[in-house]
Scaffold this motif. Structure first.
Motif, PDB file in Angstrom:
ATOM      1  N   VAL A 195       0.813  -1.215   0.000  1.00  0.00           N
ATOM      2  CA  VAL A 195       0.000   0.000   0.000  1.00  0.00           C
ATOM      3  C   VAL A 195       0.851   1.272   0.000  1.00  0.00           C
ATOM      4  O   VAL A 195       0.657   2.164  -0.834  1.00  0.00           O
ATOM      5  N   GLU A 196       1.799   1.369   0.933  1.00  0.00           N
ATOM      6  CA  GLU A 196       2.621   2.580   1.048  1.00  0.00           C
ATOM      7  C   GLU A 196       3.368   2.854  -0.260  1.00  0.00           C
ATOM      8  O   GLU A 196       3.385   3.982  -0.760  1.00  0.00           O
ATOM      9  N   LEU A 243       2.719   1.894  -3.250  1.00  0.00           N
ATOM     10  CA  LEU A 243       1.838   2.287  -4.354  1.00  0.00           C
ATOM     11  C   LEU A 243       1.312   3.704  -4.166  1.00  0.00           C
ATOM     12  O   LEU A 243       1.148   4.454  -5.133  1.00  0.00           O
ATOM     13  N   ALA A 244       1.051   4.092  -2.917  1.00  0.00           N
ATOM     14  CA  ALA A 244       0.617   5.471  -2.652  1.00  0.00           C
ATOM     15  C   ALA A 244       1.713   6.442  -3.090  1.00  0.00           C
ATOM     16  O   ALA A 244       1.439   7.455  -3.747  1.00  0.00           O
ATOM     17  N   ASN A 296      -3.523   9.939  -3.432  1.00  0.00           N
ATOM     18  CA  ASN A 296      -2.732   9.745  -2.230  1.00  0.00           C
ATOM     19  C   ASN A 296      -3.651   9.379  -1.048  1.00  0.00           C
ATOM     20  O   ASN A 296      -3.395   8.432  -0.317  1.00  0.00           O
ATOM     21  N   ILE A 316      -5.475   5.798  -1.399  1.00  0.00           N
ATOM     22  CA  ILE A 316      -4.579   4.642  -1.250  1.00  0.00           C
ATOM     23  C   ILE A 316      -4.093   4.535   0.196  1.00  0.00           C
ATOM     24  O   ILE A 316      -4.127   3.466   0.799  1.00  0.00           O
ATOM     25  N   LEU A 335      -7.449  -1.331  -3.596  1.00  0.00           N
ATOM     26  CA  LEU A 335      -6.553  -2.084  -4.485  1.00  0.00           C
ATOM     27  C   LEU A 335      -7.009  -3.532  -4.665  1.00  0.00           C
ATOM     28  O   LEU A 335      -6.379  -4.308  -5.376  1.00  0.00           O
TER      29      LEU A 335
END
Lengths: 390, 390
Positions: A44-45, A47-48, B52, B55, B63
């Protein structure tokens, strides 16, 4: 009004699995029914950060229309990976980016299938493939799976009797069975398909998710231009961005690009750019290893609980990777009857009929272990064992 | 090998426009050929923030796989907007999220069209619709456009002679002509289609981009269940996220969901969540107004330069919105011959044949004004005028 619809609509119904997933959506049910990757493992991080960076730095490009074939660096990543991991020499122009390999099945079917053409699918087979292919109104022949992969005698007998154009198969950790084709089976399958000049649509969404045993190379390596290989980022990265690919030789690729453009112009360009940004700044293989360690624990737990708690009349596959295993009940048992009892005991699975045509497969069922914790698996298998006992 | 392909592949070629866009891709060429929205107007910062936020806050959901019909708050936004802007009462369950309205054309064709069925398309017509529909091998009848929209006598004569199942039309700022159907035409069209029980696939990607004149309500408002309405976020938000929708009554929607699921399970869920986050935190109508002010200047500049510089034998439409206008050359003139001269003078457009079947339309051409600055338009029209002079 109904008469206005195309005849192809008579060949499919509202998805059986969709209906099941609605029932199993209640929070108190432990569900082995879905086919979801474990969201706890999503990067997640990373991809953010990737999303933030590509939109801020290149927003006017990444939010604009783009090319049908897909973002070149993504196609380069895929072709280099094929070279490195599979010993398969393909070039970026042999890759088409699609909305998950599901779209690949639709587009390949569209390019190849006339109504009445003959197609081979595995039995049991991937529901999404059965649905997508059925809409082109072919004659579908299902070929039995066995512990080595596919029953080659069964396949040969079909190929002898029918002018088959296309075969769809998932040789690695097959959905729904978890079975992987042996090297010998791959070799013999390639020889048979070459002899009868049949295209193989080789779907490989789970290939990277091997947590034991030895890696087997794609059937396409032995098939050449008859092989059409598909892959997906849904199980190794994340599914919500809907990105997969089709790999095919030039003549086929030209046709695929035409139908892809007609289908939706191109796949989500922002998602492609986010994914490439992520892949360039993170160790993808390390991430896959983390997934595999988790899935191995989940699979091991499910297998050992089943060995301990299920009666001997119940058999099941022991997959070396992927997300599913396949259970065969005792003679005369019915998985749809079991489903009703299981739901009462708050555990769910998909009955085997979903993966067959004409109502076959009722003695079998599919279990998913990727989206349940070890604790849930322990409790869920215990509930299922008690449902099996009756 | 070629014989393996489905017969539908004989009905389409590699896109003519794709080939043209390759030629016009050189930086020294001023191109009025593409159909791109102006990327200078993209809400880049707001979308970066939205991405931002969704996510980081909800990565494990946004996702993951999602539902075929699309994210409910997005479908609510669309149905509320229909109520408010179009006086059209639809519910979120009448909306299917697709990958741009291009996918809507493909899915609706798939639900309705058997080989040999009769379909009506506008002449000139949207290339992407011609391509998508052609792959289902129908008989396509093109109906002339005129200054009021569609030539109703021409349409009636087609409907009298053929059992038409589906008509595809773009009643607002049509691509390629820029023409908008008048209220009277909409009324008469709805009456005709009702009389002959023909479904209308009403594509409305440009409807919000009106910068002069009065808003006209969808034809679907007069058609009821025969109307299938499509919309898109590609021109009002950004195209790279590939999000549009189909609005249809329940019987059709059920079928659409089946073919959507078979096509790619669901549209990009991350993109849907980013878009909703953006729409909830920004004034969408204000953003659209900014686009319309810019496009009006660009359109006004192009029209006035053409009025000043083109010979009287050349006529053209004066659109009240959208992104395109349509030029008709003098008798015996050829836009494909003009294209060669124009490229030498470093200006590009799309020759009219691209929007016709069977090589018709060579006296006409399409100009895009949304993706060029006022300075570029001035210079480009001047170059084009000199190419027309010969």
């Amino acid at each position: 009004m109904t008469s206005h619809f195309a005849t192809r609509m008579n060949h499919v119904n509202d998805s059986f699995i969709r209906e099941i997933l609605k029932v199993t959506d209640q929070p108190e049910i432990i569900s082995f029914a879905g086919g979801l990757p474990n969201p706890q493992l999503f990067p997640v991080e990373a991809l953010a950060e990737a999303a933030n960076r590509v939109i801020r730095d290149s927003g006017r490009q990444v939010l604009q229309y783009s090319t049908t074939e897909g973002y070149l660096p993504l196609r380069e990543f895929i072709s280099e990976r094929y070279q490195r991991k599979e010993g398969l020499t393909v070039h970026p122009e042999d890759i088409l980016i699609v909305n998950g390999s599901q779209q690949g099945i639709d587009l390949v079917s569209k390019v190849f299938l006339n109504r009445g053409d003959h197609v081979v699918i595995e039995r049991p087979g991937y529901v999404g493939a059965i649905q997508a292919i059925s809409l082109y109104e072919p004659e579908i022949h299902m070929v039995r799976l066995n512990e080595n992969g596919i029953d080659l005698n069964n396949l040969k007998s079909i190929l002898t009797r029918h002018p088959v154009k296309l075969m769809y198969a998932v040789p690695n950790f097959q959905n729904p069975s978890g079975i992987t084709y042996t090297e010998e089976t791959r070799e013999a399958l390639a020889a048979l398909l070459t002899e009868y000049s049949v295209h193989l649509l080789e779907d490989n969404p789970y290939g990277d998710l091997r947590f034991m045993g030895t890696h087997a190379l794609p059937v396409k390596n032995r098939l050449g231009d008859l092989g059409i290989l598909m892959g997906s980022f849904s199980k190794t990265a994340v599914p919500g961005i809907r990105l997969g690919w089709v790999c095919a030789e030039n003549t086929i690729m030209k046709k695929l690009k035409i139908v892809k453009q007609a289908a939706d112009l191109h796949s989500n360009y922002l998602a492609q750019r986010i994914l490439v940004e992520y892949l360039e700044n993170n160790a993808f293989d390390d991430h896959i290893n983390i997934i595999n360690q988790a899935y191995k624990s989940q699979r091991d737990c499910m297998v050992s609980e089943m060995e301990a708690q299920f009666p001997d009349t119940v058999t099941f596959t022991r997959p070396e990777g992927g997300m599913f295993l396949w259970v065969t009940l005792g003679v005369h048992a019915s998985s749809s009857a079991l489903f009703e009892r299981a739901i009462q005991k708050k555990v769910a699975f998909v009955p085997g009929q979903a993966f067959h045509l004409n109502g076959e497969g009722d003695r079998s069922l599919r279990l998913n272990y990727s989206n349940a914790s070890v604790d849930q698996i322990r409790e869920g298998i215990s509930r299922l064992a008690s449902a099996i006992e009756g």
